[in-house]
Scaffold this motif. Sequence first.
Motif, PDB file in Angstrom:
ATOM      1  N   GLN A  14       0.829  -1.202   0.000  1.00  0.00           N
ATOM      2  CA  GLN A  14       0.000   0.000   0.000  1.00  0.00           C
ATOM      3  C   GLN A  14       0.863   1.251   0.000  1.00  0.00           C
ATOM      4  O   GLN A  14       0.603   2.210  -0.733  1.00  0.00           O
ATOM      5  CB  GLN A  14      -0.933  -0.002   1.220  1.00  0.00           C
ATOM      6  N   TYR A  17       2.407   1.915  -3.458  1.00  0.00           N
ATOM      7  CA  TYR A  17       1.502   2.491  -4.448  1.00  0.00           C
ATOM      8  C   TYR A  17       1.121   3.923  -4.097  1.00  0.00           C
ATOM      9  O   TYR A  17       0.854   4.737  -4.979  1.00  0.00           O
ATOM     10  CB  TYR A  17       0.245   1.627  -4.584  1.00  0.00           C
ATOM     11  N   GLN A  18       1.096   4.245  -2.816  1.00  0.00           N
ATOM     12  CA  GLN A  18       0.679   5.582  -2.401  1.00  0.00           C
ATOM     13  C   GLN A  18       1.838   6.559  -2.247  1.00  0.00           C
ATOM     14  O   GLN A  18       1.621   7.742  -2.005  1.00  0.00           O
ATOM     15  CB  GLN A  18      -0.100   5.489  -1.086  1.00  0.00           C
ATOM     16  N   ARG A 176      -4.311   2.178  -9.789  1.00  0.00           N
ATOM     17  CA  ARG A 176      -3.077   2.322  -9.021  1.00  0.00           C
ATOM     18  C   ARG A 176      -1.875   2.702  -9.876  1.00  0.00           C
ATOM     19  O   ARG A 176      -0.853   3.147  -9.332  1.00  0.00           O
ATOM     20  CB  ARG A 176      -2.782   1.023  -8.258  1.00  0.00           C
ATOM     21  N   GLY A 179       2.256   3.243  -9.154  1.00  0.00           N
ATOM     22  CA  GLY A 179       2.571   3.569  -7.766  1.00  0.00           C
ATOM     23  C   GLY A 179       3.524   4.741  -7.675  1.00  0.00           C
ATOM     24  O   GLY A 179       3.354   5.754  -8.354  1.00  0.00           O
ATOM     25  N   HIS A 259      -5.658  -7.083  -5.718  1.00  0.00           N
ATOM     26  CA  HIS A 259      -6.266  -5.782  -5.430  1.00  0.00           C
ATOM     27  C   HIS A 259      -7.717  -6.015  -5.006  1.00  0.00           C
ATOM     28  O   HIS A 259      -8.650  -5.801  -5.792  1.00  0.00           O
ATOM     29  CB  HIS A 259      -6.195  -4.887  -6.670  1.00  0.00           C
TER      30      HIS A 259
END
Length: 341
Positions: A14, A17-18, A176, A179, A259
């Motif tokens: 996470q 990707y963020q 996504r 990322g 996902h």
Amino acid sequence: MSLAKRTLAERWLQGAYQGSPWLSPLRPLGALYQWAMVRREQAYRTGNKATWKAPVPVIVVGNITLGGTGKSPLVAWLASWLVARGWSPGIVSRGYGGKAPRYPLLVTADTNVAEAGDEPLMLAQQTGLPVVADPQRVRGVQALVSAGCDIILSDDGLQHLVLARDIELVVIDGARGLGNGRCLPAGPLRESPNRLQRVDAVIVNGDFQPSLSVSTIMQSATIMQLAPLCWRRLEDGARFPLAPLPFTLPVHAVAGIGHPERFFQTLSALGVEGEWHPLADHQHFNADALSFADTRPVIMTAKDAVKCYALAPPNSWVLDVEATLPPEFEHWLAARLSALS
């Protein structure tokens, strides 16, 4: 994988990707990994490392990111499209999550998922075509050619460069993207974003999110949509239309895919309400994983369903989906295959 390890892995993915800042110290390792992957690809492209060329066309469907992107639905779509045009395709897969007593393993609809892995078994059930699982994909392709296949679909084989390929298709998750754009372990990339410039087509699964930092090649990519097809009752395979819902609300929805949020969003769009249970990709199910304190219906993906026939409670359902692609992609693919003849 223990719950603690799975939680750590999910937290890392996470963050990758963020663009979480806590991954910044890993950038030098990511740069080193990227350099190593570029050198490896160059070694195969220049002939310093040997490749094996199949006597039939090979289409590789892969990705450059970790986590689910929608490769297997695209493989199923390609298989159906090729059959409709007179081809006899076979599908080769590494068989991740499975361990067979011997390879190559011919996967049929009745093969034990513990031997085949979830994705090969799902593809065998969905397509009815020859599917072979083998960590050595060259050996798997040789088995398919011997079985009479005149074209090969390699599921998730982009980085398996020993197998020469005629067409490379890369699938990217539209929600996504790439990322934070960095390679492992600083980001979710298996290879540099520049790798997209050397593939034949980039396919974005779902609507492209322009707010994400992505390469320009993705902005001209083909858009693929995963469309809900029907509800399937797990215990007997009976199929029902999407509406009205053939089960009562609320439900428990489980998803052991790359996902899970995409699956849950689809359920919400179909009017399904309940509790969402995201699990690890390729989750190994047991009866406890599907045992809830109430008797609500249990909803799952087709990928999870192949592991749950003997485990799931009676009121369990599968949402089957299918990939849809624009006519322009079909025209392009037909022309590419014609040029190979």
